[in-house]
Scaffold this active site. Structure first.
Site, PDB file in Angstrom:
ATOM      1  N   SER A  36       0.821  -1.211   0.000  1.00 33.10           N
ATOM      2  CA  SER A  36       0.000   0.000   0.000  1.00 33.10           C
ATOM      3  C   SER A  36       0.857   1.263   0.000  1.00 33.10           C
ATOM      4  O   SER A  36       1.959   1.282   0.566  1.00 33.10           O
ATOM      5  CB  SER A  36      -0.878  -0.023   1.256  1.00 33.10           C
ATOM      6  OG  SER A  36      -1.419   1.245   1.491  1.00 33.10           O
ATOM      7  N   TYR A  48      -2.039   0.074  10.155  1.00 38.12           N
ATOM      8  CA  TYR A  48      -2.263  -0.566   8.846  1.00 38.12           C
ATOM      9  C   TYR A  48      -0.961  -0.538   8.040  1.00 38.12           C
ATOM     10  O   TYR A  48      -0.524  -1.554   7.486  1.00 38.12           O
ATOM     11  CB  TYR A  48      -3.384   0.174   8.100  1.00 38.12           C
ATOM     12  CG  TYR A  48      -3.534  -0.235   6.653  1.00 38.12           C
ATOM     13  CD1 TYR A  48      -3.932  -1.524   6.305  1.00 38.12           C
ATOM     14  CD2 TYR A  48      -3.277   0.679   5.619  1.00 38.12           C
ATOM     15  CE1 TYR A  48      -4.061  -1.895   4.971  1.00 38.12           C
ATOM     16  CE2 TYR A  48      -3.417   0.315   4.292  1.00 38.12           C
ATOM     17  CZ  TYR A  48      -3.809  -0.968   3.968  1.00 38.12           C
ATOM     18  OH  TYR A  48      -3.939  -1.336   2.649  1.00 38.12           O
TER      19      TYR A  48
HETATM   20  N1  LIG Z   1      -8.431  -0.319  -2.467  1.00 38.50           N
HETATM   21  C1  LIG Z   1      -7.337   0.422  -2.257  1.00 38.50           C
HETATM   22  O1  LIG Z   1      -7.328   1.626  -2.483  1.00 38.50           O
HETATM   23  C2  LIG Z   1      -6.077  -0.211  -1.717  1.00 38.50           C
HETATM   24  C3  LIG Z   1      -4.945   0.614  -1.570  1.00 38.50           C
HETATM   25  C4  LIG Z   1      -3.774   0.060  -1.082  1.00 38.50           C
HETATM   26  C5  LIG Z   1      -3.713  -1.279  -0.778  1.00 38.50           C
HETATM   27  N2  LIG Z   1      -4.829  -2.055  -0.906  1.00 38.50           N
HETATM   28  C6  LIG Z   1      -4.714  -3.482  -0.577  1.00 38.50           C
HETATM   29  O2  LIG Z   1      -5.219  -4.236  -1.651  1.00 38.50           O
HETATM   30  C7  LIG Z   1      -5.826  -5.433  -1.173  1.00 38.50           C
HETATM   31  C8  LIG Z   1      -7.247  -5.534  -1.656  1.00 38.50           C
HETATM   32  O3  LIG Z   1      -7.951  -4.399  -1.165  1.00 38.50           O
HETATM   33  P1  LIG Z   1      -9.477  -4.127  -1.502  1.00 38.50           P
HETATM   34  O4  LIG Z   1      -9.607  -2.658  -1.681  1.00 38.50           O
HETATM   35  O5  LIG Z   1      -9.935  -5.041  -2.537  1.00 38.50           O
HETATM   36  O6  LIG Z   1     -10.116  -4.476  -0.082  1.00 38.50           O
HETATM   37  P2  LIG Z   1     -11.365  -5.410   0.267  1.00 38.50           P
HETATM   38  O7  LIG Z   1     -11.569  -5.244   1.747  1.00 38.50           O
HETATM   39  O8  LIG Z   1     -12.501  -5.106  -0.629  1.00 38.50           O
HETATM   40  O9  LIG Z   1     -10.829  -6.857  -0.059  1.00 38.50           O
HETATM   41  C9  LIG Z   1     -10.108  -7.643   0.860  1.00 38.50           C
HETATM   42  C10 LIG Z   1     -10.819  -8.979   0.962  1.00 38.50           C
HETATM   43  O10 LIG Z   1     -10.036  -9.794   1.831  1.00 38.50           O
HETATM   44  C11 LIG Z   1     -10.898 -10.506   2.682  1.00 38.50           C
HETATM   45  N3  LIG Z   1     -10.169 -10.800   3.927  1.00 38.50           N
HETATM   46  C12 LIG Z   1      -9.813  -9.946   4.912  1.00 38.50           C
HETATM   47  N4  LIG Z   1      -9.136 -10.608   5.864  1.00 38.50           N
HETATM   48  C13 LIG Z   1      -9.076 -11.916   5.457  1.00 38.50           C
HETATM   49  C14 LIG Z   1      -8.509 -13.091   5.997  1.00 38.50           C
HETATM   50  N5  LIG Z   1      -7.863 -13.075   7.180  1.00 38.50           N
HETATM   51  N6  LIG Z   1      -8.638 -14.236   5.318  1.00 38.50           N
HETATM   52  C15 LIG Z   1      -9.279 -14.284   4.114  1.00 38.50           C
HETATM   53  N7  LIG Z   1      -9.845 -13.199   3.550  1.00 38.50           N
HETATM   54  C16 LIG Z   1      -9.734 -12.027   4.215  1.00 38.50           C
HETATM   55  C17 LIG Z   1     -12.089  -9.598   2.919  1.00 38.50           C
HETATM   56  O11 LIG Z   1     -13.262 -10.339   3.256  1.00 38.50           O
HETATM   57  C18 LIG Z   1     -12.213  -8.891   1.570  1.00 38.50           C
HETATM   58  O12 LIG Z   1     -13.160  -9.530   0.750  1.00 38.50           O
HETATM   59  C19 LIG Z   1      -5.668  -5.389   0.343  1.00 38.50           C
HETATM   60  O13 LIG Z   1      -4.497  -6.091   0.691  1.00 38.50           O
HETATM   61  C20 LIG Z   1      -5.494  -3.911   0.636  1.00 38.50           C
HETATM   62  O14 LIG Z   1      -4.804  -3.701   1.849  1.00 38.50           O
HETATM   63  C21 LIG Z   1      -6.004  -1.552  -1.380  1.00 38.50           C
END
Ligand SMILES: NC(=O)c1ccc[n+]([C@@H]2O[C@H](COP(=O)([O-])OP(=O)(O)OC[C@H]3O[C@@H](n4cnc5c(N)ncnc54)[C@H](O)[C@@H]3O)[C@@H](O)[C@H]2O)c1
Length: 322
Positions: free
Chosen positions: A129, A154
Protein backbone atom coordinates in the site's frame (compact mmCIF):
# COMPACT_ATOMS: atom_id res chain seq x y z
CA UNK A 1 -2.46 -21.80 -15.66
CA UNK A 2 -3.93 -22.29 -12.18
CA UNK A 3 -3.88 -19.17 -10.00
CA UNK A 4 -4.78 -18.71 -6.34
CA UNK A 5 -6.48 -15.35 -5.65
CA UNK A 6 -6.92 -14.47 -1.98
CA UNK A 7 -9.45 -11.80 -1.00
CA UNK A 8 -11.41 -12.81 -4.10
CA UNK A 9 -14.70 -11.41 -2.78
CA UNK A 10 -13.03 -8.06 -2.18
CA UNK A 11 -12.97 -5.08 -4.52
CA UNK A 12 -9.62 -5.66 -6.24
CA UNK A 13 -9.62 -9.46 -5.84
CA UNK A 14 -12.95 -9.76 -7.62
CA UNK A 15 -11.79 -7.68 -10.59
CA UNK A 16 -8.44 -9.49 -10.85
CA UNK A 17 -10.13 -12.91 -10.70
CA UNK A 18 -12.62 -11.91 -13.39
CA UNK A 19 -9.82 -10.72 -15.69
CA UNK A 20 -7.86 -13.97 -15.15
CA UNK A 21 -10.98 -16.05 -15.87
CA UNK A 22 -11.61 -14.05 -19.06
CA UNK A 23 -8.07 -14.96 -20.13
CA UNK A 24 -8.94 -18.65 -19.70
CA UNK A 25 -7.06 -19.26 -16.42
CA UNK A 26 -8.19 -21.56 -13.65
CA UNK A 27 -8.85 -19.51 -10.54
CA UNK A 28 -9.04 -20.83 -6.99
CA UNK A 29 -10.53 -18.00 -4.96
CA UNK A 30 -10.49 -17.74 -1.16
CA UNK A 31 -11.94 -15.16 1.20
CA UNK A 32 -13.08 -15.09 4.83
CA UNK A 33 -16.14 -13.00 3.85
CA UNK A 34 -15.77 -10.98 7.07
CA UNK A 35 -18.21 -8.21 7.95
CA UNK A 36 -15.80 -5.24 7.96
CA UNK A 37 -18.21 -3.88 5.35
CA UNK A 38 -21.52 -5.23 4.04
CA UNK A 39 -20.96 -8.95 3.25
CA UNK A 40 -23.88 -8.71 0.79
CA UNK A 41 -21.60 -6.70 -1.53
CA UNK A 42 -18.96 -9.44 -1.28
CA UNK A 43 -21.61 -12.07 -2.05
CA UNK A 44 -22.81 -10.03 -5.03
CA UNK A 45 -19.25 -9.86 -6.40
CA UNK A 46 -18.84 -13.63 -5.99
CA UNK A 47 -22.11 -14.17 -7.83
CA UNK A 48 -20.53 -12.52 -10.89
CA UNK A 49 -17.69 -15.07 -10.81
CA UNK A 50 -19.77 -18.21 -10.21
CA UNK A 51 -20.82 -18.71 -13.87
CA UNK A 52 -17.19 -19.29 -14.92
CA UNK A 53 -16.61 -23.09 -14.94
CA UNK A 54 -12.91 -22.60 -14.20
CA UNK A 55 -13.64 -20.70 -10.97
CA UNK A 56 -13.90 -22.34 -7.57
CA UNK A 57 -14.34 -20.68 -4.19
CA UNK A 58 -13.43 -21.64 -0.67
CA UNK A 59 -14.37 -19.65 2.44
CA UNK A 60 -11.14 -19.54 4.38
CA UNK A 61 -9.14 -17.32 6.73
CA UNK A 62 -5.64 -16.77 5.32
CA UNK A 63 -4.31 -16.44 8.88
CA UNK A 64 -5.35 -20.05 9.54
CA UNK A 65 -2.06 -21.73 8.66
CA UNK A 66 -3.46 -25.27 8.79
CA UNK A 67 -6.25 -24.36 6.38
CA UNK A 68 -3.77 -22.64 4.06
CA UNK A 69 -1.53 -25.68 4.07
CA UNK A 70 -4.46 -27.99 3.27
CA UNK A 71 -5.41 -25.65 0.44
CA UNK A 72 -2.03 -25.77 -1.30
CA UNK A 73 -1.72 -29.52 -0.60
CA UNK A 74 -4.98 -30.09 -2.42
CA UNK A 75 -3.83 -27.88 -5.35
CA UNK A 76 -0.17 -28.87 -5.86
CA UNK A 77 -0.37 -27.65 -9.48
CA UNK A 78 -0.84 -23.97 -8.52
CA UNK A 79 1.51 -21.85 -10.64
CA UNK A 80 0.85 -18.33 -9.41
CA UNK A 81 -0.65 -16.51 -6.43
CA UNK A 82 -2.26 -13.08 -6.23
CA UNK A 83 -2.55 -12.36 -2.52
CA UNK A 84 -5.03 -9.55 -1.87
CA UNK A 85 -6.77 -10.71 1.32
CA UNK A 86 -6.10 -8.22 4.08
CA UNK A 87 -7.72 -6.06 6.68
CA UNK A 88 -7.79 -2.78 4.77
CA UNK A 89 -8.54 0.76 5.95
CA UNK A 90 -6.19 3.21 7.64
CA UNK A 91 -8.44 4.73 10.32
CA UNK A 92 -10.02 1.43 11.35
CA UNK A 93 -6.59 0.19 12.45
CA UNK A 94 -6.99 2.49 15.49
CA UNK A 95 -10.32 0.80 16.27
CA UNK A 96 -9.42 -2.88 15.82
CA UNK A 97 -5.62 -3.14 15.65
CA UNK A 98 -5.51 -6.90 16.28
CA UNK A 99 -7.42 -7.76 13.11
CA UNK A 100 -4.65 -6.04 11.09
CA UNK A 101 -1.88 -8.05 12.72
CA UNK A 102 -3.84 -11.28 12.27
CA UNK A 103 -4.91 -10.87 8.64
CA UNK A 104 -1.97 -8.88 7.27
CA UNK A 105 1.04 -10.23 9.18
CA UNK A 106 0.01 -13.73 10.21
CA UNK A 107 -1.86 -14.02 6.88
CA UNK A 108 1.32 -13.25 4.90
CA UNK A 109 3.33 -15.82 6.87
CA UNK A 110 0.63 -18.51 6.57
CA UNK A 111 0.32 -17.89 2.83
CA UNK A 112 4.07 -18.10 2.22
CA UNK A 113 4.50 -21.17 4.42
CA UNK A 114 1.78 -22.86 2.38
CA UNK A 115 3.50 -21.75 -0.86
CA UNK A 116 6.79 -23.41 0.11
CA UNK A 117 5.31 -26.76 -0.90
CA UNK A 118 4.28 -25.69 -4.42
CA UNK A 119 6.76 -27.10 -6.92
CA UNK A 120 5.39 -25.24 -9.98
CA UNK A 121 5.02 -21.83 -8.35
CA UNK A 122 6.40 -19.08 -10.60
CA UNK A 123 5.34 -15.89 -8.81
CA UNK A 124 3.54 -14.52 -5.76
CA UNK A 125 2.14 -11.04 -6.33
CA UNK A 126 0.75 -9.46 -3.16
CA UNK A 127 -0.88 -6.17 -2.19
CA UNK A 128 1.10 -3.60 -0.32
CA UNK A 129 0.00 0.00 0.00
CA UNK A 130 0.97 3.64 -0.54
CA UNK A 131 0.39 3.99 3.21
CA UNK A 132 3.88 2.57 3.84
CA UNK A 133 5.25 6.01 2.80
CA UNK A 134 3.67 7.33 6.02
CA UNK A 135 4.95 10.74 7.03
CA UNK A 136 7.33 11.10 4.07
CA UNK A 137 7.06 14.59 2.57
CA UNK A 138 9.07 14.35 -0.62
CA UNK A 139 6.87 13.47 -3.63
CA UNK A 140 6.48 11.56 -5.84
CA UNK A 141 7.03 8.61 -3.52
CA UNK A 142 9.75 6.29 -4.81
CA UNK A 143 10.26 2.63 -3.96
CA UNK A 144 13.79 3.50 -2.79
CA UNK A 145 12.50 6.04 -0.22
CA UNK A 146 12.96 5.16 3.45
CA UNK A 147 9.70 3.88 4.87
CA UNK A 148 10.25 3.90 8.61
CA UNK A 149 7.80 6.60 9.70
CA UNK A 150 4.37 4.94 9.37
CA UNK A 151 1.36 6.99 10.42
CA UNK A 152 -0.95 4.00 11.01
CA UNK A 153 -0.80 0.42 12.22
CA UNK A 154 -2.26 -0.57 8.85
CA UNK A 155 0.93 0.78 7.23
CA UNK A 156 3.05 -1.08 9.77
CA UNK A 157 1.38 -4.39 8.85
CA UNK A 158 1.79 -3.75 5.11
CA UNK A 159 5.49 -2.99 5.58
CA UNK A 160 5.81 -6.10 7.77
CA UNK A 161 4.26 -8.12 4.93
CA UNK A 162 6.84 -6.68 2.49
CA UNK A 163 9.70 -7.63 4.79
CA UNK A 164 8.22 -11.10 5.35
CA UNK A 165 8.14 -11.60 1.59
CA UNK A 166 11.72 -10.39 1.21
CA UNK A 167 12.87 -12.97 3.76
CA UNK A 168 10.84 -15.81 2.17
CA UNK A 169 12.29 -14.99 -1.25
CA UNK A 170 15.79 -15.14 0.24
CA UNK A 171 15.23 -18.22 2.41
CA UNK A 172 13.07 -20.37 0.14
CA UNK A 173 13.52 -18.90 -3.33
CA UNK A 174 9.88 -17.83 -3.84
CA UNK A 175 9.86 -15.00 -6.44
CA UNK A 176 7.61 -12.21 -5.22
CA UNK A 177 6.36 -8.75 -6.10
CA UNK A 178 4.62 -6.43 -3.64
CA UNK A 179 2.44 -3.84 -5.33
CA UNK A 180 2.02 -0.57 -3.46
CA UNK A 181 -1.50 0.40 -4.59
CA UNK A 182 -2.51 4.06 -4.47
CA UNK A 183 -6.20 4.82 -3.62
CA UNK A 184 -7.95 2.40 -5.96
CA UNK A 185 -11.50 3.31 -7.00
CA UNK A 186 -14.16 2.15 -9.42
CA UNK A 187 -17.25 -0.06 -9.89
CA UNK A 188 -17.82 -2.72 -7.22
CA UNK A 189 -15.61 -0.58 -4.95
CA UNK A 190 -15.11 -0.50 -1.22
CA UNK A 191 -17.84 1.17 0.86
CA UNK A 192 -15.42 2.27 3.59
CA UNK A 193 -13.42 4.44 1.16
CA UNK A 194 -14.20 8.16 0.86
CA UNK A 195 -15.38 8.22 -2.78
CA UNK A 196 -17.90 5.43 -2.11
CA UNK A 197 -19.02 6.71 1.31
CA UNK A 198 -19.43 10.22 -0.13
CA UNK A 199 -21.51 8.86 -3.05
CA UNK A 200 -23.79 7.11 -0.56
CA UNK A 201 -24.08 10.20 1.67
CA UNK A 202 -24.74 12.56 -1.27
CA UNK A 203 -27.39 10.25 -2.75
CA UNK A 204 -29.12 9.98 0.65
CA UNK A 205 -28.91 13.75 1.33
CA UNK A 206 -26.53 13.32 4.28
CA UNK A 207 -23.48 15.60 4.80
CA UNK A 208 -19.98 14.49 3.79
CA UNK A 209 -16.96 15.17 5.99
CA UNK A 210 -14.05 16.88 4.28
CA UNK A 211 -10.85 16.59 6.26
CA UNK A 212 -8.09 19.18 6.18
CA UNK A 213 -10.04 21.82 4.24
CA UNK A 214 -9.03 21.82 0.61
CA UNK A 215 -5.49 20.47 1.06
CA UNK A 216 -6.07 16.72 1.11
CA UNK A 217 -5.11 15.01 -2.16
CA UNK A 218 -4.78 11.43 -3.33
CA UNK A 219 -3.16 9.72 -6.31
CA UNK A 220 -6.42 7.99 -7.33
CA UNK A 221 -5.99 4.89 -9.53
CA UNK A 222 -8.82 3.41 -11.57
CA UNK A 223 -9.53 -0.29 -11.02
CA UNK A 224 -9.07 -1.32 -14.68
CA UNK A 225 -5.58 0.20 -14.64
CA UNK A 226 -4.78 -1.70 -11.44
CA UNK A 227 -6.00 -5.01 -12.90
CA UNK A 228 -3.95 -4.47 -16.06
CA UNK A 229 -0.91 -3.75 -13.90
CA UNK A 230 -1.40 -6.81 -11.69
CA UNK A 231 -1.69 -9.10 -14.73
CA UNK A 232 1.33 -7.58 -16.49
CA UNK A 233 3.49 -7.90 -13.37
CA UNK A 234 2.25 -11.45 -12.70
CA UNK A 235 3.67 -12.51 -16.05
CA UNK A 236 7.09 -11.01 -15.23
CA UNK A 237 8.39 -12.66 -12.07
CA UNK A 238 11.69 -11.50 -10.60
CA UNK A 239 14.56 -14.00 -10.48
CA UNK A 240 14.17 -16.93 -8.10
CA UNK A 241 15.31 -15.96 -4.64
CA UNK A 242 14.45 -12.28 -5.05
CA UNK A 243 11.54 -10.02 -4.27
CA UNK A 244 10.75 -6.42 -5.17
CA UNK A 245 8.15 -3.74 -4.48
CA UNK A 246 6.54 -1.57 -7.15
CA UNK A 247 4.25 1.46 -7.00
CA UNK A 248 0.99 1.26 -8.90
CA UNK A 249 -0.62 4.69 -8.90
CA UNK A 250 -2.45 7.23 -11.02
CA UNK A 251 0.54 9.63 -11.25
CA UNK A 252 -1.82 12.59 -11.00
CA UNK A 253 -2.75 13.59 -7.45
CA UNK A 254 -6.29 14.97 -7.25
CA UNK A 255 -7.77 17.11 -4.50
CA UNK A 256 -10.54 15.43 -2.56
CA UNK A 257 -12.71 18.51 -3.26
CA UNK A 258 -12.41 17.67 -6.98
CA UNK A 259 -13.71 14.19 -6.20
CA UNK A 260 -16.75 15.75 -4.52
CA UNK A 261 -17.38 17.95 -7.60
CA UNK A 262 -17.30 14.89 -9.88
CA UNK A 263 -19.65 12.95 -7.60
CA UNK A 264 -22.08 15.90 -7.58
CA UNK A 265 -21.98 16.09 -11.38
CA UNK A 266 -22.42 12.35 -11.99
CA UNK A 267 -25.02 11.79 -9.27
CA UNK A 268 -26.92 14.95 -10.18
CA UNK A 269 -27.05 16.10 -6.56
CA UNK A 270 -25.32 18.77 -4.46
CA UNK A 271 -23.16 17.69 -1.52
CA UNK A 272 -23.49 19.19 1.94
CA UNK A 273 -19.87 19.51 3.05
CA UNK A 274 -18.72 19.63 6.69
CA UNK A 275 -15.04 20.44 7.32
CA UNK A 276 -13.04 18.79 10.08
CA UNK A 277 -9.33 18.53 10.96
CA UNK A 278 -7.51 15.60 9.32
CA UNK A 279 -7.42 12.41 11.46
CA UNK A 280 -3.90 11.76 12.65
CA UNK A 281 -3.59 8.41 10.80
CA UNK A 282 -4.45 9.96 7.40
CA UNK A 283 -1.68 11.11 5.08
CA UNK A 284 -1.99 14.66 3.66
CA UNK A 285 -1.19 13.67 0.09
CA UNK A 286 0.04 10.73 -1.97
CA UNK A 287 1.75 10.53 -5.35
CA UNK A 288 3.40 7.49 -6.93
CA UNK A 289 6.62 7.55 -8.90
CA UNK A 290 5.99 5.07 -11.75
CA UNK A 291 9.48 4.86 -13.24
CA UNK A 292 10.10 1.29 -12.06
CA UNK A 293 6.87 -0.28 -13.25
CA UNK A 294 7.12 1.56 -16.58
CA UNK A 295 10.62 0.18 -17.06
CA UNK A 296 9.58 -3.36 -16.08
CA UNK A 297 6.51 -3.74 -18.26
CA UNK A 298 5.57 -0.42 -19.85
CA UNK A 299 2.57 0.00 -17.55
CA UNK A 300 1.03 3.43 -17.20
CA UNK A 301 -2.42 4.51 -16.02
CA UNK A 302 -4.84 5.09 -18.90
CA UNK A 303 -8.14 6.11 -17.33
CA UNK A 304 -8.59 9.78 -16.38
CA UNK A 305 -10.11 10.69 -13.02
CA UNK A 306 -13.11 12.23 -14.80
CA UNK A 307 -13.83 9.05 -16.81
CA UNK A 308 -13.17 6.75 -13.87
CA UNK A 309 -15.50 8.62 -11.52
CA UNK A 310 -18.14 8.63 -14.25
CA UNK A 311 -17.89 4.83 -14.55
CA UNK A 312 -18.05 4.42 -10.79
CA UNK A 313 -21.17 6.60 -10.54
CA UNK A 314 -22.86 4.72 -13.42
CA UNK A 315 -22.27 1.44 -11.59
CA UNK A 316 -23.30 2.96 -8.22
CA UNK A 317 -26.62 4.26 -9.58
CA UNK A 318 -27.41 0.92 -11.21
CA UNK A 319 -26.39 -1.18 -8.18
CA UNK A 320 -28.50 0.88 -5.74
CA UNK A 321 -31.32 1.54 -8.21
CA UNK A 322 -30.86 5.33 -8.05
N1 LIG B 1 -8.43 -0.32 -2.47
C1 LIG B 1 -7.34 0.42 -2.26
O1 LIG B 1 -7.33 1.63 -2.48
C2 LIG B 1 -6.08 -0.21 -1.72
C3 LIG B 1 -4.94 0.61 -1.57
C4 LIG B 1 -3.77 0.06 -1.08
C5 LIG B 1 -3.71 -1.28 -0.78
N2 LIG B 1 -4.83 -2.05 -0.91
C6 LIG B 1 -4.71 -3.48 -0.58
O2 LIG B 1 -5.22 -4.24 -1.65
C7 LIG B 1 -5.83 -5.43 -1.17
C8 LIG B 1 -7.25 -5.53 -1.66
O3 LIG B 1 -7.95 -4.40 -1.17
P1 LIG B 1 -9.48 -4.13 -1.50
O4 LIG B 1 -9.61 -2.66 -1.68
O5 LIG B 1 -9.93 -5.04 -2.54
O6 LIG B 1 -10.12 -4.48 -0.08
P2 LIG B 1 -11.37 -5.41 0.27
O7 LIG B 1 -11.57 -5.24 1.75
O8 LIG B 1 -12.50 -5.11 -0.63
O9 LIG B 1 -10.83 -6.86 -0.06
C9 LIG B 1 -10.11 -7.64 0.86
C10 LIG B 1 -10.82 -8.98 0.96
O10 LIG B 1 -10.04 -9.79 1.83
C11 LIG B 1 -10.90 -10.51 2.68
N3 LIG B 1 -10.17 -10.80 3.93
C12 LIG B 1 -9.81 -9.95 4.91
N4 LIG B 1 -9.14 -10.61 5.86
C13 LIG B 1 -9.08 -11.92 5.46
C14 LIG B 1 -8.51 -13.09 6.00
N5 LIG B 1 -7.86 -13.07 7.18
N6 LIG B 1 -8.64 -14.24 5.32
C15 LIG B 1 -9.28 -14.28 4.11
N7 LIG B 1 -9.85 -13.20 3.55
C16 LIG B 1 -9.73 -12.03 4.21
C17 LIG B 1 -12.09 -9.60 2.92
O11 LIG B 1 -13.26 -10.34 3.26
C18 LIG B 1 -12.21 -8.89 1.57
O12 LIG B 1 -13.16 -9.53 0.75
C19 LIG B 1 -5.67 -5.39 0.34
O13 LIG B 1 -4.50 -6.09 0.69
C20 LIG B 1 -5.49 -3.91 0.64
O14 LIG B 1 -4.80 -3.70 1.85
C21 LIG B 1 -6.00 -1.55 -1.38
Amino acid sequence: MKVLVTGVAGFIGFHVAEALLKQGMNVIGVDSLNDYYDPALKAARLKQLEPYPSFSFQKLDVADHQAMLSLTESHPDLEAVVHLAAQAGVRHSMVDPYSYVTSNVMGQVALLEACRHLKNLTHVVYASSSSVYGRNRSTPFRETDRVDQPSSLYAVTKRAAELTSESYAYLYGIPQTGLRFFTVYGPWGRPDMAYYGFAKAISEGRPVTLYDGKNLSRDFTYIDDIVRGVLKVLGRPPEAGTSRVLNLGGDKPEKVVRMIELLERNLDQKAVVECRPRPVADMESTWASLENIKELCGWEPEVSFEDGMKEFCLWFRKFYGI
